[in-house]
Design a protein around this motif. Structure first.
Motif, PDB file in Angstrom:
ATOM      1  N   ALA A   1     -12.923  95.621  66.266  1.00 12.01           N
ATOM      2  CA  ALA A   1     -12.299  97.021  66.516  1.00 12.01           C
ATOM      3  C   ALA A   1     -11.075  96.964  67.453  1.00 12.01           C
ATOM      4  O   ALA A   1     -10.094  97.571  66.999  1.00 12.01           O
ATOM      5  CB  ALA A   1     -13.354  97.672  67.714  1.00 12.01           C
ATOM      6  N   ILE A   2     -10.881  95.943  68.263  1.00 14.40           N
ATOM      7  CA  ILE A   2      -9.546  95.677  69.011  1.00 14.40           C
ATOM      8  C   ILE A   2      -8.482  95.447  67.796  1.00 14.40           C
ATOM      9  O   ILE A   2      -7.391  95.808  67.883  1.00 14.40           O
ATOM     10  CB  ILE A   2      -9.734  94.734  70.139  1.00 14.40           C
ATOM     11  CG1 ILE A   2     -10.684  95.221  71.223  1.00 14.40           C
ATOM     12  CG2 ILE A   2      -8.603  94.162  70.619  1.00 14.40           C
ATOM     13  CD1 ILE A   2     -11.092  94.313  72.161  1.00 14.40           C
TER      14      ILE A   2
ATOM     15  N   ALA B   1      -8.313  95.794  64.717  1.00 14.33           N
ATOM     16  CA  ALA B   1      -8.148  96.909  63.686  1.00 14.33           C
ATOM     17  C   ALA B   1      -7.094  97.841  64.511  1.00 14.33           C
ATOM     18  O   ALA B   1      -6.383  98.667  63.776  1.00 14.33           O
ATOM     19  CB  ALA B   1      -9.469  97.697  63.456  1.00 14.33           C
ATOM     20  N   GLN B   2      -7.101  98.034  65.888  1.00 14.93           N
ATOM     21  CA  GLN B   2      -6.126  98.747  66.587  1.00 14.93           C
ATOM     22  C   GLN B   2      -4.928  98.287  66.615  1.00 14.93           C
ATOM     23  O   GLN B   2      -3.946  99.048  67.229  1.00 14.93           O
ATOM     24  CB  GLN B   2      -7.091  99.082  67.793  1.00 14.93           C
ATOM     25  CG  GLN B   2      -8.076 100.201  67.679  1.00 14.93           C
ATOM     26  CD  GLN B   2      -8.958 100.343  68.991  1.00 14.93           C
ATOM     27  OE1 GLN B   2      -8.205  99.984  70.055  1.00 14.93           O
ATOM     28  NE2 GLN B   2     -10.011 101.146  68.825  1.00 14.93           N
ATOM     29  N   GLY B   3      -4.738  97.149  66.213  1.00 16.64           N
ATOM     30  CA  GLY B   3      -3.358  96.368  66.175  1.00 16.64           C
ATOM     31  C   GLY B   3      -2.959  95.771  67.467  1.00 16.64           C
ATOM     32  O   GLY B   3      -1.911  95.204  67.809  1.00 16.64           O
ATOM     33  N   HIS B   4      -3.909  95.526  68.191  1.00 17.18           N
ATOM     34  CA  HIS B   4      -3.670  94.867  69.438  1.00 17.18           C
ATOM     35  C   HIS B   4      -4.286  93.291  69.511  1.00 17.18           C
ATOM     36  O   HIS B   4      -5.301  92.801  69.850  1.00 17.18           O
ATOM     37  CB  HIS B   4      -4.793  95.656  70.696  1.00 17.18           C
ATOM     38  CG  HIS B   4      -4.607  96.747  70.769  1.00 17.18           C
ATOM     39  ND1 HIS B   4      -3.514  97.437  71.592  1.00 17.18           N
ATOM     40  CD2 HIS B   4      -5.508  97.931  70.731  1.00 17.18           C
ATOM     41  CE1 HIS B   4      -3.653  98.483  71.793  1.00 17.18           C
ATOM     42  NE2 HIS B   4      -4.771  99.033  71.154  1.00 17.18           N
TER      43      HIS B   4
ATOM     44  N   SER C   1     -10.093  88.943  58.969  1.00 16.80           N
ATOM     45  CA  SER C   1      -9.007  89.892  59.627  1.00 16.80           C
ATOM     46  C   SER C   1      -7.657  89.564  59.704  1.00 16.80           C
ATOM     47  O   SER C   1      -6.788  90.355  59.093  1.00 16.80           O
ATOM     48  CB  SER C   1      -9.535  90.321  61.101  1.00 16.80           C
ATOM     49  OG  SER C   1      -9.236  89.342  61.946  1.00 16.80           O
TER      50      SER C   1
END
Length: 180
Positions: free
Chosen positions: A20-21, A23-26, A76
């Protein structure tokens, strides 16, 4: 459920958090989740051995949690274009070969080779390589390929050790696990 197995379970829970992190670009926060997972891996093994809490469940789940986290990270990075298809394929080919070989030999009642310093060094080098990829170091790709080559050398060493361990006259066949 003991503390080492709880920490292993926590590593399973970190996988969707990482995804999740990421995928948010972080990238940095995602990498910190990977580091936290690595630290829990070190900690659970240390506690299990030190306090005599090594369990069969832990011996099975610990490497599974490690592999699933590693696969999640590689996939990822691949899907985001941070590593090449060739690098990901080489990594997966080696890991799948090691997993499949270990399972076949285990179910055939052959002795298996426990993790040794080369395997542990390979893991550390992979995570350093992953760090370089996350930090977008200009030499990350070259370093990753060097680690991939070393990982295949490590696999060859495991195969040689396996053959020596299972040659006729080497003792009764039984499975030797790497501990937790």
């Amino acid at each position: 459920m003991n503390l080492p197995n709880f920490l292993t379970s926590l590593r399973f829970a970190m996988i969707p958090v990482y995804v999740a992190i990421f995928a948010q670009g972080h990238m940095i926060y995602a990498f910190l989740v990977v580091v936290a997972a690595g630290l829990t891996d070190i900690l659970d093994g240390y506690i299990a051995r030190r306090t005599g809490q090594v369990t069969t469940v832990g011996q099975m789940l610990d490497p599974l949690a490690d592999k699933l986290m590693f696969i999640s990270v590689i996939l990822s990075l691949l899907l985001a274009g941070h590593i090449s298809w060739a690098a990901a394929a080489a990594i997966f080919l080696r890991d799948l070969g090691m997993i499949a070989g270990g399972m076949v030999f285990h179910f055939k009642g052959k002795k298996t080779v426990p993790a040794n310093w080369m395997g542990k060094l390979t893991t550390v080098l992979f995570y350093i390589g992953i760090m370089f990829v996350f930090l977008e170091a200009p030499f990350a790709d070259s370093y990753l390929w060097a680690v991939i080559a070393f990982s295949f050398l490590t696999a060859i060493v495991y195969i040689i050790l396996f053959q020596a361990l299972n040659k006729p006259g080497s003792g009764q066949n039984k499975t030797i696990g790497p501990g937790q």
